[in-house]
Every structure is written in structure tokens, then in C-alpha cells.
Write a protein that holds these residues in place. Structure first.
Motif, PDB file in Angstrom:
ATOM      1  N   GLY A  67       0.843  -1.197   0.000  1.00  0.00           N
ATOM      2  CA  GLY A  67       0.000   0.000   0.000  1.00  0.00           C
ATOM      3  C   GLY A  67       0.867   1.231   0.000  1.00  0.00           C
ATOM      4  N   GLY A  68       0.252   2.364   0.307  1.00  0.00           N
ATOM      5  CA  GLY A  68       1.027   3.582   0.335  1.00  0.00           C
ATOM      6  C   GLY A  68       0.169   4.816   0.471  1.00  0.00           C
ATOM      7  N   ASP A  69       0.765   5.969   0.174  1.00  0.00           N
ATOM      8  CA  ASP A  69       0.108   7.263   0.298  1.00  0.00           C
ATOM      9  C   ASP A  69       0.200   8.013  -1.028  1.00  0.00           C
ATOM     10  N   GLY A  70      -0.662   9.012  -1.197  1.00  0.00           N
ATOM     11  CA  GLY A  70      -0.627   9.821  -2.409  1.00  0.00           C
ATOM     12  C   GLY A  70      -0.950   8.968  -3.620  1.00  0.00           C
ATOM     13  N   GLN A  71      -0.115   9.026  -4.624  1.00  0.00           N
ATOM     14  CA  GLN A  71      -0.289   8.247  -5.850  1.00  0.00           C
ATOM     15  C   GLN A  71      -0.416   6.752  -5.565  1.00  0.00           C
ATOM     16  N   PHE A  72       0.147   6.298  -4.441  1.00  0.00           N
ATOM     17  CA  PHE A  72       0.188   4.874  -4.131  1.00  0.00           C
ATOM     18  C   PHE A  72      -0.847   4.427  -3.095  1.00  0.00           C
ATOM     19  N   ALA A  73      -1.857   5.256  -2.819  1.00  0.00           N
ATOM     20  CA  ALA A  73      -2.925   4.847  -1.902  1.00  0.00           C
ATOM     21  C   ALA A  73      -3.614   3.610  -2.477  1.00  0.00           C
ATOM     22  N   GLY A  74      -3.676   2.538  -1.703  1.00  0.00           N
ATOM     23  CA  GLY A  74      -4.300   1.298  -2.152  1.00  0.00           C
ATOM     24  C   GLY A  74      -3.495   0.521  -3.180  1.00  0.00           C
ATOM     25  N   ALA A  75      -2.238   0.866  -3.372  1.00  0.00           N
ATOM     26  CA  ALA A  75      -1.405   0.214  -4.393  1.00  0.00           C
ATOM     27  C   ALA A  75      -1.138  -1.249  -4.061  1.00  0.00           C
ATOM     28  N   THR A  76      -0.968  -2.038  -5.112  1.00  0.00           N
ATOM     29  CA  THR A  76      -0.527  -3.422  -5.007  1.00  0.00           C
ATOM     30  C   THR A  76       0.549  -3.631  -6.077  1.00  0.00           C
ATOM     31  N   GLY A  77       1.210  -4.755  -6.043  1.00  0.00           N
ATOM     32  CA  GLY A  77       2.194  -5.057  -7.068  1.00  0.00           C
ATOM     33  C   GLY A  77       3.442  -5.673  -6.471  1.00  0.00           C
ATOM     34  N   TYR A  78       4.506  -5.694  -7.303  1.00  0.00           N
ATOM     35  CA  TYR A  78       5.745  -6.338  -6.905  1.00  0.00           C
ATOM     36  C   TYR A  78       6.947  -5.535  -7.389  1.00  0.00           C
ATOM     37  N   ILE A  79       8.036  -5.658  -6.646  1.00  0.00           N
ATOM     38  CA  ILE A  79       9.301  -5.011  -6.986  1.00  0.00           C
ATOM     39  C   ILE A  79      10.388  -6.063  -6.840  1.00  0.00           C
TER      40      ILE A  79
ATOM     41  N   PHE B  72      13.261  -3.013 -10.240  1.00  0.00           N
ATOM     42  CA  PHE B  72      12.247  -2.947 -11.270  1.00  0.00           C
ATOM     43  C   PHE B  72      10.910  -3.186 -10.598  1.00  0.00           C
ATOM     44  N   GLY B  73       9.987  -2.239 -10.728  1.00  0.00           N
ATOM     45  CA  GLY B  73       8.691  -2.344 -10.068  1.00  0.00           C
ATOM     46  C   GLY B  73       7.550  -2.351 -11.053  1.00  0.00           C
ATOM     47  N   VAL B  74       6.520  -3.139 -10.738  1.00  0.00           N
ATOM     48  CA  VAL B  74       5.257  -3.142 -11.474  1.00  0.00           C
ATOM     49  C   VAL B  74       4.179  -2.921 -10.423  1.00  0.00           C
ATOM     50  N   ILE B  75       3.593  -1.727 -10.435  1.00  0.00           N
ATOM     51  CA  ILE B  75       2.670  -1.284  -9.399  1.00  0.00           C
ATOM     52  C   ILE B  75       1.287  -1.064 -10.004  1.00  0.00           C
ATOM     53  N   PHE B  76       0.241  -1.499  -9.305  1.00  0.00           N
ATOM     54  CA  PHE B  76      -1.145  -1.270  -9.739  1.00  0.00           C
ATOM     55  C   PHE B  76      -1.798  -0.270  -8.790  1.00  0.00           C
ATOM     56  N   VAL B  77      -2.409   0.769  -9.354  1.00  0.00           N
ATOM     57  CA  VAL B  77      -3.126   1.779  -8.564  1.00  0.00           C
ATOM     58  C   VAL B  77      -4.486   2.011  -9.216  1.00  0.00           C
ATOM     59  N   LYS B  78      -5.414   2.552  -8.422  1.00  0.00           N
ATOM     60  CA  LYS B  78      -6.759   2.855  -8.960  1.00  0.00           C
ATOM     61  C   LYS B  78      -6.748   4.171  -9.680  1.00  0.00           C
TER      62      LYS B  78
END
Length: 147
Positions: A112-124, A141-147
Motif C-alpha cells: 500500500g502507500g500514500d498519495g499516488q500509491f494509496a491502495g497500491a498493489t504489485g511487486y518489486i 524494477f517495479g510493477v505497481i497497480f493503482v486505482k
């Protein structure tokens, strides 16, 4: 869902943490472009500076064996945009071909996270080196999913 990818090289330090088997890592990466070119000679890669700011990385590494560790931390991409991560399985840290460096790899889950990454999922994924002096070079190398 929107997909965000990034590839960055972080540099900084790792040092003692709050317990004998814990290290703290603090690194940063400037905005950059990464090029990989395949030719008849094989592959060549380079990292070039790009316009933009820095990403700031902090983590706590818990050594769980001679070559294994667990890790959790955060990465801040600009003001108020922070993602949190934790290792999926144990990472690996062992000797390298260079006697002055250890090398390793780990895969993190985005928690998860804050700002752009609120509710984020994915892998690094992280492929890194660690010198005897505590210098860290971490290729992520990251692949992140955000709403």
C-alpha cells in the motif's frame, strides 16, 4: 486499474540497526533512463540522467541465516507519494565474483502507500551489491497497480 512501472538504480548506505541481526538501509535514486541494446557483440546497458527529482528508499533488513534475510520499508517518489513494501520470501545475500562485494536479490510485495500509491498493489524486484564499507547499489524494477 492503472499500471505504473519503474526501473531505477538506488545508491546509499546500509549499517547497523536496533539489534545485532538487523541492518538499516537508506538509498536514493535520481530520475534516469535505462537503455539495453542487443548487438552481435551481446548486450550493453547504460543508465543516463533524466530531468526530474529523486526517489528516497528506507528499509529494515533482518538477517535470518547465513545468506538469508527478510526486509520491509518504504520508497518515496516525490512529495507525499510513498509506497510500503515487505519481502515475499527470504532474500539472498552471498559472496560475489568481486571479493570486496556481496551480492543478492529479493522480491518485495507492495503493501500500500500514500498519495499516488494509496491502495497500491504489485511487486518489486531488487538485485543489489553491498560493499564491506556498507555501500549499497540496488537495481530495482517495479510493477505497481493503482486505482
Amino acid at each position: 486499474m492503472k499500471q505504473i512501472i519503474y526501473a531505477m538504480q538506488f545508491k546509499g548506505k546500509a549499517g547497523p540497526g536496533p539489534a545485532a541481526n538487523v541492518m538499516k538501509a537508506s538509498t536514493s535514486a535520481s530520475s534516469s533512463t535505462i537503455a539495453s541494446v542487443v548487438s552481435s557483440q551481446g548486450v550493453q546497458g547504460k543508465i543516463e540522467p533524466a530531468a526530474g527529482g529523486k526517489a528516497e528508499f528506507e528499509s529494515e533488513v533482518t538477517l535470518t541465516g547465513e545468506t538469508s534475510f527478510l526486509e520491509k520499508g518504504s520508497i518515496r517518489f516525490g512529495d507525499g507519494n510513498r509506497l510500503q513494501f515487505s519481502s515475499i520470501e527470504r532474500g539472498y545475500l552471498g559472496d560475489s565474483a568481486d571479493p570486496k562485494l556481496k551480492s543478492g536479490a529479493v522480491m518485495w510485495r507492495v503493501d500500500g502507500g500514500d498519495g499516488q500509491f494509496a491502495g497500491a498493489t504489485g511487486y518489486i524486484t531488487s538485485n543489489f551489491t553491498l560493499s564491506d564499507a556498507g555501500d549499497v547499489t540496488d537495481n530495482q524494477f517495479g510493477v505497481i497497480f493503482v486505482k
